[in-house]
Scaffold this active site. Structure first.
Site, PDB file in Angstrom:
ATOM      1  N   VAL A   1      -4.873  -5.769  -8.016  1.00 42.95           N
ATOM      2  CA  VAL A   1      -4.012  -6.852  -8.298  1.00 42.95           C
ATOM      3  C   VAL A   1      -4.460  -8.168  -7.793  1.00 42.95           C
ATOM      4  CG1 VAL A   1      -1.985  -5.303  -8.531  1.00 42.95           C
ATOM      5  CG2 VAL A   1      -2.269  -6.366  -6.536  1.00 42.95           C
TER       6      VAL A   1
ATOM      7  N   TYR B   1       3.697  -9.562   6.446  1.00 42.90           N
ATOM      8  CA  TYR B   1       4.838  -8.841   5.398  1.00 42.90           C
ATOM      9  C   TYR B   1       6.088  -9.363   5.228  1.00 42.90           C
ATOM     10  CZ  TYR B   1       6.878  -4.717   3.415  1.00 42.90           C
ATOM     11  OH  TYR B   1       7.721  -3.795   2.759  1.00 42.90           O
TER      12      TYR B   1
END
Length: 296
Positions: free
Chosen positions: A106, A201
């Protein structure tokens, strides 16, 4: 509404709909019905009569659970992920569901374009993107020791990858006839409150919230709905450490409860199957007793 009913409503202080308003309401309902009929004809045109979903990160964890739940609800699937073998295993678990497996990184714009081109050629349209591919990145690394390359790797997958897939889905949904579709982004509890040593994250998951809101706004004229599911402690390969002890905000290690990934999948399926006139903008699904409320 007859004269007697009108007089009774006026005496009761109720607003009385005019004949024009009644006609407008009927026209609106008629328009919605015609759109639904066109969508149904488009689904029949692909030979399956099923809605079509793209699931990224479909080879394991949440992605696999959602793909299987959608298959059980009658959707056709395009399964995307980096490795062919796990995608094939997910497809096998989906039974008789028509499933297209496309190995996709991706973070690579060309590969993402190839994925959605394959979807258009195979199914003719797209009804749902579950934007799920993601990575925690290196775990337990203090902020001051985090390598720039590791930061960029997390941003590339979690944010740039989500953007590229959303952009490609948006283009397809805008151009197809009938227009529209739905994008569901996989956020995180960390979109609200961080864990120690998770700056890359956490930053990307906060950014996903901005992506979700922008997609919702920009998609509005084209019947493209966008929502976000923020997940806490679903039992997958990525959360194994929760069951062995993970660093808490007070510096201690603690085992945390987890929940079944299937519980997340049911929520995503509910969001996916709403009519495009309705949208779950944000949903949080978490293990009931996990230390989230009051975390930090």
């Amino acid at each position: 509404m007859n004269t007697e009913q009108t007089e009774q409503s006026e005496q009761a202080g109720q607003a009385v709909p005019t004949e024009q308003a009644v006609r407008t309401g009927r026209a609106g309902r008629s328009g919605q019905g015609e759109t639904a009929r066109r969508e149904e004809r488009a689904r029949r045109a692909d030979g399956t009569g099923r809605k079509v979903a793209v699931v990224t990160g479909a080879g394991s964890g949440i992605g696999r659970a959602v793909a299987l739940a959608l298959a059980g609800a009658g959707w056709s699937l395009a399964l995307a992920g980096r490795r062919a073998e796990p995608l094939a295993e997910t497809a096998a678990g989906a039974g008789d569901t028509e499933a297209l497996c496309v190995t996709t990184d991706v973070t690579d714009a060309d590969e993402v374009d190839a994925l959605f081109t394959a979807v258009r050629e195979r199914f003719g349209r797209l009804d749902l993107l579950f934007n799920n591919a993601g990575t925690f990145g290196p775990g337990g690394v203090p902020l001051e020791d985090l390598a720039v390359a590791d930061w960029r790797a997390v941003v590339d997958v979690n944010l740039t990858g989500a953007f590229l897939c959303a952009q490609a889905a948006y283009r397809l949904m805008k151009e197809q006839d009938p227009q529209g579709g739905r994008i569901i982004n996989n956020g995180s509890i960390s979109a609200h409150a961080p864990r120690p040593h998770s700056i890359a994250y956490t930053a990307t998951k906060h950014a996903i919230t901005g992506l979700t809101k922008s997609l919702s706004l920009d998609g509005r004229p084209y019947r493209i709905a966008c929502g976000q599911i923020d997940i806490g402690n679903a039992a997958t390969e990525m959360t194994e450490r929760m069951r062995t002890g993970i660093l808490q905000a007070n510096g201690e290690l603690a085992v945390e409860p987890v929940m079944a990934a299937a519980d997340v999948a049911r929520t995503v399926t509910h969001m996916a199957e709403l009519p495009l006139e309705a949208n779950v903008q944000f949903a949080t699904v978490m293990a009931t007793s996990m230390p989230y409320v009051g975390r930090g």
